[in-house]
Design a protein around this motif. Sequence first.
Motif, PDB file in Angstrom:
ATOM      1  N   LEU A   1      52.853  56.874  73.232  1.00  0.00           N
ATOM      2  CA  LEU A   1      53.494  57.958  73.975  1.00  0.00           C
ATOM      3  C   LEU A   1      53.551  57.714  75.486  1.00  0.00           C
ATOM      4  CD1 LEU A   1      54.821  60.599  72.984  1.00  0.00           C
ATOM      5  CD2 LEU A   1      52.759  61.824  73.669  1.00  0.00           C
ATOM      6  N   ILE A   2      52.919  56.656  75.996  1.00  0.00           N
ATOM      7  CA  ILE A   2      52.882  56.437  77.439  1.00  0.00           C
ATOM      8  C   ILE A   2      54.245  55.991  77.968  1.00  0.00           C
ATOM      9  CG2 ILE A   2      51.830  55.116  79.312  1.00  0.00           C
ATOM     10  CD1 ILE A   2      50.040  57.270  77.988  1.00  0.00           C
ATOM     11  N   GLY A   3      54.853  54.994  77.316  1.00  0.00           N
ATOM     12  CA  GLY A   3      56.167  54.540  77.771  1.00  0.00           C
ATOM     13  C   GLY A   3      57.184  55.672  77.783  1.00  0.00           C
ATOM     14  N   TYR A   4      57.165  56.488  76.750  1.00  0.00           N
ATOM     15  CA  TYR A   4      58.088  57.635  76.684  1.00  0.00           C
ATOM     16  C   TYR A   4      57.861  58.587  77.857  1.00  0.00           C
ATOM     17  CZ  TYR A   4      60.014  62.138  75.526  1.00  0.00           C
ATOM     18  OH  TYR A   4      60.690  63.327  75.604  1.00  0.00           O
ATOM     19  N   GLN A   5      56.601  58.882  78.181  1.00  0.00           N
ATOM     20  CA  GLN A   5      56.322  59.818  79.269  1.00  0.00           C
ATOM     21  C   GLN A   5      56.737  59.257  80.628  1.00  0.00           C
ATOM     22  OE1 GLN A   5      52.461  62.240  78.745  1.00  0.00           O
ATOM     23  NE2 GLN A   5      52.147  60.457  77.427  1.00  0.00           N
ATOM     24  N   ILE A   6      56.599  57.947  80.815  1.00  0.00           N
ATOM     25  CA  ILE A   6      57.039  57.339  82.075  1.00  0.00           C
ATOM     26  C   ILE A   6      58.558  57.443  82.190  1.00  0.00           C
ATOM     27  CG2 ILE A   6      57.099  55.237  83.442  1.00  0.00           C
ATOM     28  CD1 ILE A   6      54.319  56.543  83.191  1.00  0.00           C
ATOM     29  N   ALA A   7      59.264  57.202  81.077  1.00  0.00           N
ATOM     30  CA  ALA A   7      60.722  57.354  81.090  1.00  0.00           C
ATOM     31  C   ALA A   7      61.108  58.791  81.412  1.00  0.00           C
ATOM     32  CB  ALA A   7      61.301  56.937  79.742  1.00  0.00           C
ATOM     33  N   ALA A   8      60.378  59.764  80.856  1.00  0.00           N
ATOM     34  CA  ALA A   8      60.647  61.175  81.145  1.00  0.00           C
ATOM     35  C   ALA A   8      60.397  61.472  82.620  1.00  0.00           C
ATOM     36  CB  ALA A   8      59.789  62.057  80.250  1.00  0.00           C
ATOM     37  N   ALA A   9      59.309  60.924  83.175  1.00  0.00           N
ATOM     38  CA  ALA A   9      59.003  61.147  84.590  1.00  0.00           C
ATOM     39  C   ALA A   9      60.090  60.560  85.486  1.00  0.00           C
ATOM     40  CB  ALA A   9      57.646  60.538  84.928  1.00  0.00           C
ATOM     41  N   ALA A  10      60.619  59.394  85.112  1.00  0.00           N
ATOM     42  CA  ALA A  10      61.686  58.787  85.896  1.00  0.00           C
ATOM     43  C   ALA A  10      62.947  59.649  85.893  1.00  0.00           C
ATOM     44  CB  ALA A  10      62.003  57.391  85.356  1.00  0.00           C
ATOM     45  N   ALA A  11      63.128  60.452  84.841  1.00  0.00           N
ATOM     46  CA  ALA A  11      64.299  61.333  84.747  1.00  0.00           C
ATOM     47  C   ALA A  11      64.023  62.719  85.333  1.00  0.00           C
ATOM     48  CB  ALA A  11      64.718  61.465  83.287  1.00  0.00           C
ATOM     49  N   GLY A  12      62.838  62.932  85.928  1.00  0.00           N
ATOM     50  CA  GLY A  12      62.540  64.195  86.575  1.00  0.00           C
ATOM     51  C   GLY A  12      61.786  65.199  85.723  1.00  0.00           C
ATOM     52  N   TYR A  13      61.336  64.793  84.546  1.00  0.00           N
ATOM     53  CA  TYR A  13      60.558  65.676  83.679  1.00  0.00           C
ATOM     54  C   TYR A  13      59.064  65.357  83.845  1.00  0.00           C
ATOM     55  CZ  TYR A  13      65.164  66.362  81.638  1.00  0.00           C
ATOM     56  OH  TYR A  13      66.494  66.639  81.460  1.00  0.00           O
ATOM     57  N   ARG A  14      58.219  66.283  83.430  1.00  0.00           N
ATOM     58  CA  ARG A  14      56.796  66.104  83.701  1.00  0.00           C
ATOM     59  C   ARG A  14      55.939  66.323  82.457  1.00  0.00           C
ATOM     60  NH1 ARG A  14      54.300  71.312  85.196  1.00  0.00           N
ATOM     61  NH2 ARG A  14      55.857  72.969  84.957  1.00  0.00           N
ATOM     62  N   THR A  15      54.730  65.809  82.543  1.00  0.00           N
ATOM     63  CA  THR A  15      53.687  66.104  81.574  1.00  0.00           C
ATOM     64  C   THR A  15      52.780  67.171  82.184  1.00  0.00           C
ATOM     65  OG1 THR A  15      53.707  63.936  80.504  1.00  0.00           O
ATOM     66  CG2 THR A  15      51.655  65.167  80.402  1.00  0.00           C
ATOM     67  N   ARG A  16      52.513  68.225  81.428  1.00  0.00           N
ATOM     68  CA  ARG A  16      51.728  69.355  81.938  1.00  0.00           C
ATOM     69  C   ARG A  16      50.397  69.434  81.191  1.00  0.00           C
ATOM     70  NH1 ARG A  16      51.942  74.628  79.571  1.00  0.00           N
ATOM     71  NH2 ARG A  16      50.763  76.161  80.807  1.00  0.00           N
ATOM     72  N   ALA A  17      49.321  69.514  81.965  1.00  0.00           N
ATOM     73  CA  ALA A  17      47.995  69.672  81.371  1.00  0.00           C
ATOM     74  C   ALA A  17      47.722  71.156  81.139  1.00  0.00           C
ATOM     75  CB  ALA A  17      46.938  69.081  82.291  1.00  0.00           C
ATOM     76  N   ILE A  18      47.541  71.548  79.870  1.00  0.00           N
ATOM     77  CA  ILE A  18      47.239  72.953  79.585  1.00  0.00           C
ATOM     78  C   ILE A  18      45.751  73.249  79.790  1.00  0.00           C
ATOM     79  CG2 ILE A  18      49.161  73.120  77.951  1.00  0.00           C
ATOM     80  CD1 ILE A  18      46.846  73.175  75.744  1.00  0.00           C
ATOM     81  N   ARG A  19      44.937  72.221  79.906  1.00  0.00           N
ATOM     82  CA  ARG A  19      43.518  72.345  80.199  1.00  0.00           C
ATOM     83  C   ARG A  19      43.131  71.207  81.136  1.00  0.00           C
ATOM     84  NH1 ARG A  19      44.641  76.378  77.983  1.00  0.00           N
ATOM     85  NH2 ARG A  19      43.465  77.589  76.441  1.00  0.00           N
ATOM     86  N   PRO A  20      42.193  71.423  82.038  1.00  0.00           N
ATOM     87  CA  PRO A  20      41.807  70.369  82.992  1.00  0.00           C
ATOM     88  C   PRO A  20      40.798  69.383  82.407  1.00  0.00           C
ATOM     89  CG  PRO A  20      40.563  72.357  83.467  1.00  0.00           C
ATOM     90  CD  PRO A  20      41.488  72.694  82.311  1.00  0.00           C
ATOM     91  N   LEU A  21      41.167  68.755  81.305  1.00  0.00           N
ATOM     92  CA  LEU A  21      40.273  67.813  80.625  1.00  0.00           C
ATOM     93  C   LEU A  21      40.712  66.383  80.929  1.00  0.00           C
ATOM     94  CD1 LEU A  21      39.947  69.587  77.152  1.00  0.00           C
ATOM     95  CD2 LEU A  21      38.328  69.656  79.063  1.00  0.00           C
ATOM     96  N   ALA A  22      39.819  65.614  81.497  1.00  0.00           N
ATOM     97  CA  ALA A  22      40.160  64.266  81.932  1.00  0.00           C
ATOM     98  C   ALA A  22      39.927  63.243  80.835  1.00  0.00           C
ATOM     99  CB  ALA A  22      39.330  63.886  83.153  1.00  0.00           C
ATOM    100  N   HIS A  23      40.835  62.287  80.772  1.00  0.00           N
ATOM    101  CA  HIS A  23      40.639  61.063  79.991  1.00  0.00           C
ATOM    102  C   HIS A  23      40.407  59.946  80.994  1.00  0.00           C
ATOM    103  CE1 HIS A  23      41.376  57.876  77.008  1.00  0.00           C
ATOM    104  NE2 HIS A  23      42.045  57.278  77.981  1.00  0.00           N
ATOM    105  N   ARG A  24      39.392  59.127  80.781  1.00  0.00           N
ATOM    106  CA  ARG A  24      39.038  58.087  81.744  1.00  0.00           C
ATOM    107  C   ARG A  24      39.455  56.714  81.227  1.00  0.00           C
ATOM    108  NH1 ARG A  24      35.399  62.078  81.688  1.00  0.00           N
ATOM    109  NH2 ARG A  24      35.201  63.182  83.679  1.00  0.00           N
TER     110      ARG A  24
END
Length: 518
Positions: free
Chosen positions: A382-405
């Motif tokens: 899902l990472i490549g897809y999200q980068i493509a979405a970000a390049a088109a002006g769309y975003r990923t939204r965190a519904i909870r402030p849970l970090a992945h390291r």
Amino acid sequence: MNRARKAAKLALGGGEGVPCLWVGDLDRAVSFYRDRAGFRETELLGGQRPHAALASGHGATVLLRAAGGEERESRRLRSGNSDWDALFFVGDLDRVARELRDGGVRIEVGIGVSAVAYRTLEIRDEWGNALAFAEAAGGWRPATRDLAERVIPARLRTSLRDRKFARQERPEHARFARFHAELPDRRDPVYMFFTKGLLHWVAASAKHIPPEVNLVFFGSGLPAEEQRWLSEHLGRPVFNSQLEIDDNTAWEILFAANTTNFGYVDIDCFVLDPRVFADLAAIGDDVAVNAAWTYPAAPGVPVACTHLVFLNAGIIAKLRDSGRYLSPANYAWDGGMVPLLHHRTYCRVPTPEQRRLLLEVLPADERGLPKAPGEAPFFDTLIGYQIAAAAAGYRTRAIRPLAHRTQAMFADAAAAGKHVWQQDLSDELVHIGGISYYGRYFHAAEFRKLYLAAEYSVLRASVDRLPPGYRERRSTIERQLREAGLDPLLAREFIREHLVADRGIGAEAADRILGGPE
């Protein structure tokens, strides 16, 4: 001279050693190593009253020694040691794995990454001897792979493989499309993907998902008894891919079939507050992905882990129609396989157009290639897809402030003398991580013990309701826990203490995951 002795003599003449293994019953040990473990040439030693035997195979030889009472007790006490009793380097590890499986020998760990090789597997005999087979760097398969990677461009080298896999997967795309069209409820489905042997995790996660959530099970290669069990006990729609696929292929099938928004939850993700699902499904027009766990791909550009996500189907369609689209599957510049995750997991190679698209968001490395977020060796699901979405002006939204390291974050923490875990947990959301493939990775002893204790605790709570094969799995984990130095009866308290003391969740939340106090 017997061929087993000749093989031993050749090995010693070449300056190599022969491992000596204590066994409790010499005749039974010879039968195991000869008929099941692939050491085809055997010879008893000691005349009329044999006390040892040579067994040769896989280009190596072992000496089996009959143990008396004291030696048996010593071996029993040592069985908790995680060190190997014998290590063999082989040229074709896949062939060795096939022979072992054909002989009915259980592969305890691997094929996976170990300290000695990128591809290693471990087995045990009934006397507790641990044998590891590692793929030699100089074997013909690795040498052929290395030569091909140096000489043939990645896209050309992987094109035949990708076309073959796509042809094999096409019928499953069609079957799922028909299944999806016939769903009694297509409103905001949330999919849970899993392969065989994981029903205990499916049941443990699903019991926290309220009836109003449109949960759909997506299985891969499930035997008939597991499909039956799901239908009879959990009461949710079940699709089973007849082809054994990995989660990347499942994601591509979901992207192709769903024309309305949909979600995804891992089998080892526990949603303890049902309000999380309502927040997850509330997705804005400019949001490509809602997620619980995120990490930064670039300044101001978060990306989601797939453990608990919800996707905007309209944005998927817009990106595809515009030609600014990447699959939700893995990408890597070398197009390599990732068998640690699943034997079928393969990375797509970005096209030149996709490379330029990724560079709109990501920094370039010294070769001018976009860097995978977190210094990862490849673009995860899902990472490549999200980068493509970000390049088109769309975003990923965190519904909870849970970090992945990421690995980069771990390196920074280590440099600062801090200990961190890969993912935040809370009383709402707990994700174990890697539970479907931890047995293929040679974890450090303390992490392996945590995985075994977690699986045993979940399995023990449901094993009496599951198909009979799961009782054998329970017995195996009991043995592995003892070998790791933990009494199975203490496993639940061990993992509970980890969740509360190390990961910071409340005692009540831990008890809900583990089925309540015993």
